[in-house]
Design a protein around this motif. Structure first.
Motif, PDB file in Angstrom:
ATOM      1  N   HIS A   8       4.396  -3.515  -6.161  1.00 11.22           N
ATOM      2  CA  HIS A   8       3.086  -3.351  -5.524  1.00 11.22           C
ATOM      3  C   HIS A   8       3.056  -2.023  -4.791  1.00 11.22           C
ATOM      4  CE1 HIS A   8       0.816  -4.161  -1.604  1.00 11.22           C
ATOM      5  NE2 HIS A   8      -0.130  -4.038  -2.508  1.00 11.22           N
ATOM      6  N   ALA A 111       1.754 -12.772  -2.016  1.00 11.34           N
ATOM      7  CA  ALA A 111       0.780 -11.692  -2.193  1.00 11.34           C
ATOM      8  C   ALA A 111       0.117 -11.286  -0.880  1.00 11.34           C
ATOM      9  CB  ALA A 111      -0.279 -12.088  -3.223  1.00 11.34           C
ATOM     10  N   VAL A 114      -1.505  -7.767  -0.300  1.00 11.36           N
ATOM     11  CA  VAL A 114      -2.057  -7.210  -1.544  1.00 11.36           C
ATOM     12  C   VAL A 114      -3.575  -7.305  -1.457  1.00 11.36           C
ATOM     13  CG1 VAL A 114      -2.205  -7.463  -4.052  1.00 11.36           C
ATOM     14  CG2 VAL A 114      -0.024  -7.879  -2.889  1.00 11.36           C
ATOM     15  N   ASP A 118      -5.377  -2.068  -4.809  1.00 13.74           N
ATOM     16  CA  ASP A 118      -3.937  -1.776  -4.839  1.00 13.74           C
ATOM     17  C   ASP A 118      -3.452  -1.736  -6.290  1.00 13.74           C
ATOM     18  OD1 ASP A 118      -4.035  -1.904  -2.082  1.00 13.74           O
ATOM     19  OD2 ASP A 118      -2.776  -3.691  -1.908  1.00 13.74           O
ATOM     20  N   ILE A 120      -0.520  -2.887  -9.006  1.00 11.74           N
ATOM     21  CA  ILE A 120       0.561  -3.848  -9.278  1.00 11.74           C
ATOM     22  C   ILE A 120       0.989  -3.661 -10.717  1.00 11.74           C
ATOM     23  CG2 ILE A 120       1.117  -6.277  -9.631  1.00 11.74           C
ATOM     24  CD1 ILE A 120      -0.136  -6.969  -7.122  1.00 11.74           C
TER      25      ILE A 120
END
Length: 124
Positions: A8, A111, A114, A118, A120
């Motif tokens: 991430h 998560a 997140v 963002d 990933i």
């Protein structure tokens, strides 16, 4: 088996604070239709460092349900590596949808932090 991990990168802050962080080191990739249909159903739990990745060939509305999944999860919908939605799904009754070419299922809380926008990805 190759080392697969889910990473991430936040979309906010200065470049110095946008460092990669590993979300999961125990990653399964559900490539077949059967693996994608089954998902996490019938499992009693998943490890804290686990992710199930669902790659698809194109962007579409992707539904997730928690039928026969007795624990909460965090779900992340992704298009071209960018998060489009993050949602915690309740055990047994959770239901959600989002636009994605990839969906990731993680243990509840994995998560946290997140956000939409963002990045990933998973590395094989």
């Amino acid at each position: 088996m190759p080392d697969v991990r889910l990473v991430h990168r936040p979309d906010r802050g200065s470049p110095a604070t946008r460092e990669l962080r590993t979300l999961a080191r125990d990653v399964d990739v559900a490539r077949s239709r059967l693996a994608q249909a089954r998902g996490l159903m019938f499992r009693r739990s998943i490890p804290d460092d686990y992710a199930l990745v669902f790659p698809f060939e194109e962007v579409d509305t992707r539904w997730l349900h928690m039928l026969f999944v007795p624990f909460a999860i965090d779900a992340v919908w992704i298009v071209d590596g960018e998060v489009t939605r993050v949602k915690r799904l309740a055990p047994l009754v959770g239901l959600a949808r989002g636009e994605a070419d990839t969906v990731v299922e993680l243990p509840a809380g994995a998560a946290d932090g997140v956000e939409v926008g963002d990045e990933i990805g998973y590395r094989e």
